[in-house]
Write a protein that holds these residues in place. Sequence first.
Motif, PDB file in Angstrom:
ATOM      1  N   GLN A  60       0.875  -1.163   0.000  1.00  0.00           N
ATOM      2  CA  GLN A  60       0.000   0.000   0.000  1.00  0.00           C
ATOM      3  C   GLN A  60       0.914   1.215   0.000  1.00  0.00           C
ATOM      4  OE1 GLN A  60      -2.112   0.763   3.646  1.00  0.00           O
ATOM      5  NE2 GLN A  60      -3.745   1.836   2.581  1.00  0.00           N
ATOM      6  N   THR A  61       0.661   2.145  -0.917  1.00  0.00           N
ATOM      7  CA  THR A  61       1.484   3.344  -1.008  1.00  0.00           C
ATOM      8  C   THR A  61       0.726   4.503  -0.382  1.00  0.00           C
ATOM      9  OG1 THR A  61       2.482   2.529  -3.036  1.00  0.00           O
ATOM     10  CG2 THR A  61       2.723   4.867  -2.580  1.00  0.00           C
ATOM     11  N   LEU A  62       1.352   5.133   0.601  1.00  0.00           N
ATOM     12  CA  LEU A  62       0.760   6.285   1.284  1.00  0.00           C
ATOM     13  C   LEU A  62       1.594   7.516   0.979  1.00  0.00           C
ATOM     14  CD1 LEU A  62       0.197   4.595   4.738  1.00  0.00           C
ATOM     15  CD2 LEU A  62      -1.504   4.981   2.992  1.00  0.00           C
ATOM     16  N   ARG A  63       0.915   8.607   0.700  1.00  0.00           N
ATOM     17  CA  ARG A  63       1.612   9.866   0.447  1.00  0.00           C
ATOM     18  C   ARG A  63       1.216  10.859   1.534  1.00  0.00           C
ATOM     19  NH1 ARG A  63       0.366   7.947  -4.592  1.00  0.00           N
ATOM     20  NH2 ARG A  63       2.134   7.709  -5.988  1.00  0.00           N
ATOM     21  N   ALA A  64       2.231  11.563   2.032  1.00  0.00           N
ATOM     22  CA  ALA A  64       1.979  12.564   3.067  1.00  0.00           C
ATOM     23  C   ALA A  64       2.748  13.834   2.709  1.00  0.00           C
ATOM     24  CB  ALA A  64       2.427  12.054   4.425  1.00  0.00           C
ATOM     25  N   THR A  65       2.104  14.959   2.870  1.00  0.00           N
ATOM     26  CA  THR A  65       2.738  16.244   2.611  1.00  0.00           C
ATOM     27  C   THR A  65       2.871  16.983   3.934  1.00  0.00           C
ATOM     28  OG1 THR A  65       1.708  16.331   0.439  1.00  0.00           O
ATOM     29  CG2 THR A  65       2.581  18.390   1.303  1.00  0.00           C
ATOM     30  N   SER A  66       4.085  17.449   4.198  1.00  0.00           N
ATOM     31  CA  SER A  66       4.312  18.226   5.419  1.00  0.00           C
ATOM     32  C   SER A  66       5.008  19.531   5.044  1.00  0.00           C
ATOM     33  CB  SER A  66       5.152  17.433   6.423  1.00  0.00           C
ATOM     34  OG  SER A  66       6.416  17.139   5.875  1.00  0.00           O
ATOM     35  N   MET A  67       4.816  20.527   5.857  1.00  0.00           N
ATOM     36  CA  MET A  67       5.432  21.830   5.613  1.00  0.00           C
ATOM     37  C   MET A  67       6.736  21.916   6.408  1.00  0.00           C
ATOM     38  SD  MET A  67       3.371  23.182   3.499  1.00  0.00           S
ATOM     39  CE  MET A  67       3.732  24.914   3.418  1.00  0.00           C
ATOM     40  N   GLU A  72      17.373  30.338   2.962  1.00  0.00           N
ATOM     41  CA  GLU A  72      18.406  30.509   1.949  1.00  0.00           C
ATOM     42  C   GLU A  72      19.251  31.717   2.323  1.00  0.00           C
ATOM     43  OE1 GLU A  72      16.079  31.050  -1.516  1.00  0.00           O
ATOM     44  OE2 GLU A  72      15.405  28.973  -1.585  1.00  0.00           O
ATOM     45  N   ALA A  73      20.514  31.675   1.916  1.00  0.00           N
ATOM     46  CA  ALA A  73      21.400  32.810   2.172  1.00  0.00           C
ATOM     47  C   ALA A  73      20.915  34.006   1.360  1.00  0.00           C
ATOM     48  CB  ALA A  73      22.835  32.462   1.795  1.00  0.00           C
ATOM     49  N   SER A  74      21.129  35.215   1.890  1.00  0.00           N
ATOM     50  CA  SER A  74      20.643  36.401   1.198  1.00  0.00           C
ATOM     51  C   SER A  74      21.456  36.679  -0.065  1.00  0.00           C
ATOM     52  CB  SER A  74      20.675  37.606   2.137  1.00  0.00           C
ATOM     53  OG  SER A  74      21.973  37.761   2.653  1.00  0.00           O
ATOM     54  N   THR A  75      22.693  36.227  -0.125  1.00  0.00           N
ATOM     55  CA  THR A  75      23.503  36.388  -1.337  1.00  0.00           C
ATOM     56  C   THR A  75      23.779  35.020  -1.921  1.00  0.00           C
ATOM     57  OG1 THR A  75      25.534  36.304  -0.071  1.00  0.00           O
ATOM     58  CG2 THR A  75      24.603  38.477  -0.485  1.00  0.00           C
ATOM     59  N   PRO A  76      23.621  34.841  -3.222  1.00  0.00           N
ATOM     60  CA  PRO A  76      23.874  33.538  -3.822  1.00  0.00           C
ATOM     61  C   PRO A  76      25.351  33.153  -3.737  1.00  0.00           C
ATOM     62  CG  PRO A  76      23.193  35.134  -5.500  1.00  0.00           C
ATOM     63  CD  PRO A  76      23.164  35.818  -4.168  1.00  0.00           C
ATOM     64  N   VAL A  77      25.632  31.878  -3.677  1.00  0.00           N
ATOM     65  CA  VAL A  77      26.991  31.358  -3.602  1.00  0.00           C
ATOM     66  C   VAL A  77      27.569  31.337  -5.007  1.00  0.00           C
ATOM     67  CG1 VAL A  77      28.362  29.349  -2.979  1.00  0.00           C
ATOM     68  CG2 VAL A  77      26.357  29.959  -1.629  1.00  0.00           C
ATOM     69  N   ARG A  78      28.839  31.803  -5.147  1.00  0.00           N
ATOM     70  CA  ARG A  78      29.487  31.840  -6.456  1.00  0.00           C
ATOM     71  C   ARG A  78      30.017  30.474  -6.807  1.00  0.00           C
ATOM     72  NH1 ARG A  78      34.028  35.762  -7.287  1.00  0.00           N
ATOM     73  NH2 ARG A  78      34.057  34.569  -9.178  1.00  0.00           N
ATOM     74  N   ASP A  79      29.932  30.171  -8.059  1.00  0.00           N
ATOM     75  CA  ASP A  79      30.500  28.932  -8.561  1.00  0.00           C
ATOM     76  C   ASP A  79      31.917  29.255  -9.021  1.00  0.00           C
ATOM     77  OD1 ASP A  79      30.809  26.375  -9.354  1.00  0.00           O
ATOM     78  OD2 ASP A  79      29.310  26.434 -10.985  1.00  0.00           O
ATOM     79  N   ASP A  80      32.917  28.601  -8.408  1.00  0.00           N
ATOM     80  CA  ASP A  80      34.312  28.907  -8.723  1.00  0.00           C
ATOM     81  C   ASP A  80      34.683  28.461 -10.133  1.00  0.00           C
ATOM     82  OD1 ASP A  80      34.692  30.016  -6.267  1.00  0.00           O
ATOM     83  OD2 ASP A  80      35.398  28.142  -5.347  1.00  0.00           O
ATOM     84  N   GLU A  81      34.155  27.372 -10.589  1.00  0.00           N
ATOM     85  CA  GLU A  81      34.480  26.890 -11.927  1.00  0.00           C
ATOM     86  C   GLU A  81      33.365  27.317 -12.878  1.00  0.00           C
ATOM     87  OE1 GLU A  81      35.501  22.807 -12.379  1.00  0.00           O
ATOM     88  OE2 GLU A  81      36.335  22.703 -10.365  1.00  0.00           O
ATOM     89  N   GLU A  82      33.691  28.215 -13.785  1.00  0.00           N
ATOM     90  CA  GLU A  82      32.707  28.685 -14.745  1.00  0.00           C
ATOM     91  C   GLU A  82      32.466  27.649 -15.842  1.00  0.00           C
ATOM     92  OE1 GLU A  82      30.842  31.454 -14.758  1.00  0.00           O
ATOM     93  OE2 GLU A  82      31.626  31.928 -12.785  1.00  0.00           O
ATOM     94  N   MET A 117       8.120  28.614   4.249  1.00  0.00           N
ATOM     95  CA  MET A 117       7.596  27.262   4.439  1.00  0.00           C
ATOM     96  C   MET A 117       7.431  26.613   3.066  1.00  0.00           C
ATOM     97  SD  MET A 117       7.436  26.927   7.638  1.00  0.00           S
ATOM     98  CE  MET A 117       6.436  25.507   7.973  1.00  0.00           C
ATOM     99  N   VAL A 118       7.980  25.402   2.937  1.00  0.00           N
ATOM    100  CA  VAL A 118       7.957  24.686   1.669  1.00  0.00           C
ATOM    101  C   VAL A 118       7.262  23.342   1.881  1.00  0.00           C
ATOM    102  CG1 VAL A 118       9.402  23.667  -0.130  1.00  0.00           C
ATOM    103  CG2 VAL A 118      10.116  25.763   0.997  1.00  0.00           C
ATOM    104  N   PRO A 119       6.317  22.976   1.012  1.00  0.00           N
ATOM    105  CA  PRO A 119       5.694  21.656   1.155  1.00  0.00           C
ATOM    106  C   PRO A 119       6.660  20.554   0.681  1.00  0.00           C
ATOM    107  CG  PRO A 119       4.774  22.785  -0.743  1.00  0.00           C
ATOM    108  CD  PRO A 119       5.703  23.752  -0.063  1.00  0.00           C
TER     109      PRO A 119
END
Length: 168
Positions: A60-67, A72-82, A117-119
């Motif tokens: 039996q497959t049960l699905r549950a959604t929780s919040m 997230e950081a206010s400034t995005p993280v830079r990717d060192d390797e372009e 809050m993310v589901p």
Amino acid sequence: MFRARTPITAWLARPLLAAACMLCAANALAQDVEEAAPAQQPENVRVEYAQVLRAEPVFQTLRATSMVERCEASTPVRDDEEHPTGFARVIGAVKGALTPDPKVEEVAPSAGGQCRMVPVEREFRRPIAFDVDYVHRGVKYRSRLPADPGNRLRVRVSVTPVVSGETP
């Protein structure tokens, strides 16, 4: 014994008393006749064992959604390797597929990040029954059972004659 005060009531009381006694006796006889119904014959049943071929779980497959709170950081993280090349590109593609967004770093709420809050949907599977294939006296059967029976399965064998409307 019953004593009547007048001769007329004495004359009526005896036949009424006799009639009442006869009704009680008739009722008792009728109950005895009903209870004397023919006794049931014991059923022709025995327990044997069948060989289990396969026991497949039914889930039996049960699905549950929780919040869940995600920050997230206010400034995005830079990717060192372009522009990664070769083996680093393959590793980066696999890593990118497994992480939700490589440019966003999750931080604790106290670090001053933006929180929301993310589901989050989760899926649970649990076994509820078993489809069992087994062989008894050369005949293959399938049954849905509440538990895994193991290598052998107890089966109830009942033999009952077929009675048709025509008698030979």
